[in-house]
Design a protein around this motif. Structure first.
Motif, short mmCIF file in Angstrom:
data_model
loop_
_atom_site.label_atom_id
_atom_site.label_comp_id
_atom_site.label_asym_id
_atom_site.label_seq_id
_atom_site.Cartn_x
_atom_site.Cartn_y
_atom_site.Cartn_z
N PHE B 29 -72.24 71.65 50.39
CA PHE B 29 -72.67 71.56 49.03
C PHE B 29 -73.34 72.68 48.53
O PHE B 29 -74.56 72.79 49.13
CB PHE B 29 -73.49 70.12 48.75
N ASN B 30 -73.03 73.66 47.95
CA ASN B 30 -73.59 74.83 47.72
C ASN B 30 -74.37 75.00 46.25
O ASN B 30 -73.55 74.86 45.38
CB ASN B 30 -72.54 76.11 47.80
N GLY B 31 -75.57 75.58 46.26
CA GLY B 31 -76.33 75.65 44.88
C GLY B 31 -76.35 77.34 44.91
O GLY B 31 -76.75 77.88 45.62
N ILE B 32 -76.23 77.69 43.62
CA ILE B 32 -76.83 79.23 43.03
C ILE B 32 -77.80 79.08 42.48
O ILE B 32 -77.54 78.39 41.22
CB ILE B 32 -75.30 79.73 42.55
N ILE B 33 -78.68 79.64 42.69
CA ILE B 33 -80.07 79.86 41.82
C ILE B 33 -80.27 81.11 41.76
O ILE B 33 -80.07 82.23 42.26
CB ILE B 33 -81.00 78.88 42.17
N ASN B 189 -65.26 65.07 52.14
CA ASN B 189 -65.13 66.31 52.44
C ASN B 189 -64.81 67.45 51.14
O ASN B 189 -64.23 68.48 51.60
CB ASN B 189 -64.31 66.71 53.67
N LEU B 190 -65.01 67.38 49.99
CA LEU B 190 -64.84 68.02 49.06
C LEU B 190 -66.11 69.26 49.10
O LEU B 190 -67.17 68.95 49.53
CB LEU B 190 -65.37 67.19 47.67
N THR B 191 -65.50 70.60 49.01
CA THR B 191 -66.54 71.72 49.14
C THR B 191 -66.93 71.78 47.35
O THR B 191 -66.19 71.88 46.64
CB THR B 191 -65.89 72.94 49.46
N VAL B 192 -68.23 71.96 47.41
CA VAL B 192 -68.83 72.07 46.00
C VAL B 192 -69.61 73.32 45.76
O VAL B 192 -70.40 73.56 46.91
CB VAL B 192 -69.74 70.73 45.80
N VAL B 193 -69.42 74.03 44.83
CA VAL B 193 -70.31 75.11 44.30
C VAL B 193 -70.96 74.81 43.00
O VAL B 193 -70.01 74.58 42.06
CB VAL B 193 -69.56 76.46 44.25
N LEU B 194 -72.23 74.90 42.92
CA LEU B 194 -72.89 74.63 41.73
C LEU B 194 -74.07 75.42 41.27
O LEU B 194 -74.79 76.06 42.02
CB LEU B 194 -73.53 73.06 41.86
N ILE B 195 -74.06 75.61 39.87
CA ILE B 195 -75.25 76.34 39.31
C ILE B 195 -75.98 75.24 38.48
O ILE B 195 -75.48 74.64 37.73
CB ILE B 195 -74.58 77.19 38.37
N LEU B 196 -77.54 75.49 38.86
CA LEU B 196 -78.10 74.35 38.06
C LEU B 196 -79.58 75.05 37.93
O LEU B 196 -79.99 75.86 38.73
CB LEU B 196 -78.33 72.99 38.90
N HIS B 197 -80.14 74.66 36.69
CA HIS B 197 -81.45 75.24 36.68
C HIS B 197 -82.54 74.31 37.18
O HIS B 197 -83.46 74.82 37.55
CB HIS B 197 -81.77 75.50 34.90
N LEU B 210 -78.00 79.54 47.71
CA LEU B 210 -78.01 81.25 47.51
C LEU B 210 -78.78 81.39 46.55
O LEU B 210 -78.64 80.94 45.37
CB LEU B 210 -76.36 81.50 47.07
N LEU B 211 -79.81 82.61 46.54
CA LEU B 211 -80.67 82.78 45.58
C LEU B 211 -80.45 84.41 45.22
O LEU B 211 -80.19 85.13 45.99
CB LEU B 211 -82.07 82.94 46.33
N GLN B 218 -80.63 87.46 47.65
CA GLN B 218 -81.90 87.72 48.26
C GLN B 218 -82.25 86.76 49.47
O GLN B 218 -82.56 87.20 50.53
CB GLN B 218 -82.82 87.56 47.36
N LEU B 219 -81.64 85.72 49.35
CA LEU B 219 -82.03 84.55 50.13
C LEU B 219 -80.87 83.71 50.39
O LEU B 219 -80.29 83.46 49.27
CB LEU B 219 -83.18 83.77 50.00
N GLU B 220 -80.45 83.16 51.70
CA GLU B 220 -79.45 81.99 51.45
C GLU B 220 -79.78 81.20 52.72
O GLU B 220 -80.54 81.57 53.78
CB GLU B 220 -78.03 82.48 51.78
N GLY B 221 -79.72 79.72 52.51
CA GLY B 221 -80.21 78.93 53.86
C GLY B 221 -80.24 77.59 53.33
O GLY B 221 -79.71 77.28 52.08
N ARG B 222 -80.68 76.71 54.27
CA ARG B 222 -80.92 75.35 53.79
C ARG B 222 -82.14 75.32 52.77
O ARG B 222 -82.80 76.08 52.70
CB ARG B 222 -81.13 74.47 55.13
#
Lengths: 351, 255
Positions: B29-33, B189-197, B210-211, B218-222
């Motif tokens: 579950f991946n978040g992009i910020i 086991n769905l892969t998710v990529v998400l942008i949220l404010h 992922l930042l 700049q940064l990625e991780g837990r």
């Protein structure tokens, strides 16, 4: 559960009923169109026609009236179906073959061919001996060329800008008009008659042999467009979502422009400029049958034919023994309608 | 699952994304910020196959993304706002989710039924889409993307990409949607990529963040690694206090 299946079945049933009703209406109005004319036939005459007693009458019906009705059905169907497809492609109910240069492009192609084609050695002699094959080809080339140009001009960052599309359409139509006007001055008497005839639009010259050729173009075009109805439905959510749903949007756009040019180019070569059918018919039908492409296209094909057949019946009787150009009638009905659509989406068109 | 190799994206006179290298694991579950203009939406459109990077390439299950012909069967995308130009019904829109899987069979209709039940869309089915409220529209579009991903038996190898999907929703529906997606990720086991404010939603749902700043990673991780008081000050310019909740995820308190 099974809600989906039930809904799909209900949609299908509704479509079938409407299309069946339209089919019956098509046949009835076609019969009326055959009977009504400057010399109106009665049902008694119609009976004598079936027995073949009256040769003059037989000729009038089968060589003049009936081919004309068929041409009206083919033409109306082609224009209305093209309108449907283009409106979904451009995502706007204002898109139409007459407005985006497809029709005037066809006239350009034909006029160029008639005037200059004959001067080219081999091509010219074939053009003269087999105009029924070459005129549609020239019309198609002109129609596709000008349609594609308008579309390209209207693109803004990968999306169609409707304001620019309408303006580019006006420019294209004006250019085509000027070009035709220029060539008219160069034309001799015989060519002049042919050229003026196109710019007014008439079903007067209907002949069974050309009907067959035009019918083939329209049939192939309509069937191919129907195959793309799913893609055209998805396009109503915009190009981005269409790509996300796996539509090759670049290919679809070219294909739809090509197919509408293939249908309406050759038609225009024979009947001239008949506007607004593709604008009025799909809009009214969307309210009756819904905007889903497949049923809409089929219903539009039939309704376009009915509409043009009625207009033509009117055109040939209202000032009998003279005749109104059919383009005048469709424009009289179509322009107020166009204005209404324009006003309805005033805000969206702002450049 | 998804791997980017040195992807950059330029528009005339400006670099939107610059040399991004990262990989997203299957079933993660991946978040992009990042701040506005950091290139988040462009990145998502590249991962979804809408835009082609100017440099570098994206691999989807080890294959070049742009060359996968049945991509629409493997990933669904929910955009921020989707206008529909003619009055297609809610039902028509849902059915479009099965478009990549055509020709349709009775299975497809059952999948759509299932989604109608799950998202309680029964009463809206025949409403024309343009008549819906913003929240209803987005709920329908969410349903449409789920229809595209069906069947739910095995979602490993499938990806759901979401670009700010919640802005039109009430809080209760935001929670419902995120829980629904979270369940598909953990159970199927769905892969998710998400942008949220909303950083707290990101922190609670994602296992990989992922930042982006000015088009660079700049940064990625837990989440607990990315969401620190110092990072939030540095990249978002906000004063915060961080407390760990009972799931050991950082909760951000804005001061």
């Amino acid at each position: 559960m099974d809600k989906t299946k039930a809904l799909v079945a209900r949609q299908k049933k509704k479509t079938n009923i409407i299309c069946f009703a339209l089919l019956i209406a098509t046949v009835l109005f076609a019969m009326a169109g055959t009977l009504i004319g400057p010399a109106t036939l009665s049902v008694v005459d119609f009976q004598s026609l079936l027995t073949g007693e009256n040769q003059l009458l037989t000729d009038l019906i089968w060589k003049i009236r009936f081919p004309r009705v068929i041409l009206a059905l083919i033409t109306g169907g082609a224009l209305a179906v093209s309108g449907c497809a283009l409106q979904n492609l451009f995502n706007n109910p204002l898109a139409d073959t007459g407005l985006i240069g497809i029709s005037s492009g066809a006239v350009m192609g034909v006029v160029t061919g008639v005037l200059f084609g004959k001067a080219i050695p081999v091509f010219g002699s074939i053009l003269e001996s087999h105009p029924q094959y070459f005129l549609p080809l020239l019309a198609f080339t002109g129609a596709f060329g000008l349609g594609l140009l308008v579309y390209r001009l209207a693109l803004q960052g990968g999306k169609v800008n409707i304001g620019i599309m309408l303006l580019a359409g006006i420019a294209a139509n004006a250019f085509a008009g000027a070009y035709t006007g220029l060539l008219i001055n160069l034309a001799n008497d015989e060519q002049l008659r042919t050229i003026t005839f196109w710019s007014l639009g008439s079903l007067n010259g209907a002949e069974p042999s050309t009907n067959i050729i035009l019918g083939c173009f329209v049939l192939v075009g309509t069937l191919m467009l129907l195959r793309r109805s799913g893609e055209l439905d998805v396009m109503t959510m915009g190009e981005r979502e269409a790509v996300y749903l796996g539509v090759d949007t670049g290919k679809i756009k070219k294909e739809v422009l090509l197919l509408t040019a293939l249908m309406c180019g050759p038609i225009t070569a024979y009947v001239g400029l008949i506007g607004f059918v593709g604008l009025v018919i799909p809009h009214i039908l969307r309210m009756v049958i819904g905007p889903k492409m497949k049923p809409l296209m089929i219903a539009s094909f039939l309704s376009g034919g009915i509409f043009l057949n009625l207009s033509d019946t009117f055109a040939k009787t209202v000032v009998a023994p003279s005749e109104l150009p059919i383009g005048v009638i469709t424009a009289l009905i179509g322009t107020p309608f166009f204005t209404y659509l324009l006003l309805k989406q005033k805000r969206r068109i702002s450049l | 699952m998804i791997e980017t190799r040195g992807i950059s994206f330029d528009v005339p006179g400006k670099t939107i994304l610059n040399d991004l290298n990262f990989s997203l694991k299957k079933g993660s579950f991946n978040g992009i910020i990042g701040k506005n203009g950091a290139g988040k939406s462009t990145l998502i459109q590249i991962l979804a196959g809408l835009k082609e990077p100017t440099k570098g390439e994206v691999l989807y299950q080890d294959l070049p993304l742009m060359k996968i012909s049945d991509l629409a069967q493997k990933r669904a995308v929910l955009s921020q706002e989707i206008p529909v130009s003619f009055g297609l019904s809610v039902f028509d829109i849902l059915l479009m989710g099965r478009f990549p899987h055509r020709p349709l069979s009775s299975n497809d209709f059952e999948f759509v039924d299932q989604i109608i039940e799950e998202l309680h869309l029964q009463d809206l089915l025949e409403t024309p889409y343009p008549h819906l409220s913003g929240g209803e529209r987005q709920r329908v579009q969410f349903g449409r993307t789920l229809c595209q991903l069906m069947p739910f038996d095995d979602l490993s190898g499938k990806t759901l990409i979401l670009d700010e999907p919640l802005s039109a929703f009430d809080l209760s529906i935001q929670q419902m949607v995120l829980k629904f997606i979270k369940r598909l990720q953990t159970e199927k086991n769905l892969t998710v990529v998400l942008i949220l404010h909303d950083l707290n939603w990101i922190s609670n749902c994602c296992d990989h963040v992922l930042l982006l700043e000015k088009g660079e990673l700049q940064l990625e991780g837990r989440p607990e690694m990315v969401f620190t008081v110092e990072n939030l000050k540095k990249y978002f310019g906000i004063e915060t206090r961080i407390i760990l909740n009972d799931k050991e995820k950082p909760n951000i308190i804005y001061l």
